[in-house]
Design a protein around this motif. Structure first.
Motif, short mmCIF file in Angstrom:
data_model
loop_
_atom_site.label_atom_id
_atom_site.label_comp_id
_atom_site.label_asym_id
_atom_site.label_seq_id
_atom_site.Cartn_x
_atom_site.Cartn_y
_atom_site.Cartn_z
N ILE A 72 0.85 -1.04 0.10
CA ILE A 72 -0.44 -0.12 0.30
C ILE A 72 0.52 1.33 0.17
O ILE A 72 0.21 2.65 -0.27
N THR A 73 1.53 1.10 -0.12
CA THR A 73 3.14 2.40 0.52
C THR A 73 3.30 2.58 -0.96
O THR A 73 3.55 1.64 -2.03
N PRO A 74 3.52 3.80 -1.95
CA PRO A 74 4.30 3.78 -2.99
C PRO A 74 5.41 3.09 -3.65
O PRO A 74 6.46 3.04 -2.38
N GLY A 75 5.76 3.09 -4.63
CA GLY A 75 6.98 2.46 -4.91
C GLY A 75 7.10 1.17 -5.49
O GLY A 75 6.43 0.31 -4.55
N PRO A 76 9.00 0.54 -5.21
CA PRO A 76 8.40 -1.11 -5.81
C PRO A 76 9.11 -1.79 -4.55
O PRO A 76 8.90 -1.18 -3.20
N ILE A 91 -12.40 -12.19 -1.47
CA ILE A 91 -11.28 -11.21 -1.28
C ILE A 91 -10.72 -11.65 -2.72
O ILE A 91 -10.67 -11.35 -3.50
N ILE A 92 -10.33 -13.57 -2.76
CA ILE A 92 -9.48 -13.52 -3.97
C ILE A 92 -10.69 -14.50 -4.74
O ILE A 92 -10.31 -13.86 -5.97
N ILE A 93 -11.57 -14.33 -4.21
CA ILE A 93 -12.62 -15.33 -5.68
C ILE A 93 -13.04 -14.01 -6.31
O ILE A 93 -13.47 -13.88 -7.91
N PRO A 94 -13.33 -12.42 -5.72
CA PRO A 94 -13.87 -11.48 -6.68
C PRO A 94 -12.38 -11.41 -7.42
O PRO A 94 -12.57 -10.55 -8.70
N PHE A 95 -11.37 -11.10 -7.17
CA PHE A 95 -9.98 -10.39 -7.46
C PHE A 95 -10.01 -11.49 -8.66
O PHE A 95 -10.15 -11.11 -9.86
N LYS A 152 -9.95 -7.19 -10.03
CA LYS A 152 -9.55 -5.24 -9.43
C LYS A 152 -8.42 -5.55 -9.36
O LYS A 152 -7.52 -5.98 -8.95
N ASN A 153 -8.42 -4.48 -8.40
CA ASN A 153 -7.15 -3.57 -8.51
C ASN A 153 -6.31 -4.26 -7.78
O ASN A 153 -7.70 -4.20 -6.35
N PRO A 154 -5.84 -3.83 -7.38
CA PRO A 154 -4.82 -4.77 -6.23
C PRO A 154 -5.15 -3.55 -4.76
O PRO A 154 -5.18 -4.30 -3.77
N LEU A 155 -5.32 -2.70 -4.69
CA LEU A 155 -5.15 -1.91 -4.11
C LEU A 155 -6.73 -1.77 -3.58
O LEU A 155 -6.76 -1.89 -2.29
N ILE A 156 -7.85 -2.37 -4.21
CA ILE A 156 -9.17 -2.59 -3.86
C ILE A 156 -8.64 -3.49 -2.99
O ILE A 156 -9.38 -3.69 -1.53
#
Length: 187
Positions: A54-58, A159-163, A168-172
């Motif tokens: 969730i933090t910016p960057g690699p 969470i994993i089934i809809p993903f 969906k976006n990993p951030l979501i």
């Protein structure tokens, strides 16, 4: 303390060299560091992954910074971060110069063909270990029997089934996991 700084630099330099495939490819190496040096617990490793997502960057650099900081404060974070990027930075410069020349070479293509499954195997291995330690836990008793954390399993499935099916976006997914954890553990 100087020995610890050198050790952090050495271990993260190795991770930077061999974690081919991105930040998640560093996870098996971090698991190894946890087992060998006990610089952080498995729970902290799981938290590290969540925070790094969730933090910016690699992600690999974020995990190095997090590990370095938890192990040896600010200087440890700087050392771990510098070490993990040093060799890949140098290699990127060299490879960029050479890639144009050798991109049609069959040996190079064969090497990349082998590196992809190797990186996938490393990711699968650490994913299975993290799943086991998150969902199937061992109680701290002499009999050491396992039990399933049904709340964590339910949250995982929700969470994993809809993903998987809806991409969906990993951030979501991460935000849903945090909210789900608050809701489930709050009751």
């Amino acid at each position: 303390m100087l020995k610890l700084y050198f050790l952090i630099f050495y271990e993260f330099m190795k991770i930077g060299v061999f974690a081919i495939g991105g930040g998640y490819a560093a996870l098996p190496f971090l698991y190894y560091l946890q087992e060998k040096y006990n610089w952080f617990s498995m729970e902290e490793l799981t938290n590290m992954i969540a925070v790094s997502n969730i933090t910016p960057g690699p992600i690999g650099i974020n995990m190095a910074t997090y590990t370095g900081y938890t192990t040896a404060n600010l200087l440890g974070a700087i050392i771990a971060t510098s070490a993990i990027i040093l060799i890949p930075f140098i290699m990127t410069i060299i490879i960029t110069k050479l890639f144009v020349k050798f991109q049609s070479c069959s040996c190079v293509n064969m090497a990349f063909t082998g590196l992809k499954p190797a990186a996938c195997a490393l990711l699968a291995s650490i994913s299975i270990k993290l799943f086991y330690q998150t969902i199937i836990r061992t109680k701290d008793e002499p009999s050491s029997f396992c039990f399933i954390d049904y709340q964590a399993l339910l949250l995982f499935l929700l969470i994993i089934i809809p993903f998987i099916f809806f991409k969906k976006n990993p951030l979501i997914v991460i935000i849903l996991g945090a909210v789900g954890g608050i809701v489930i553990k709050g009751f």
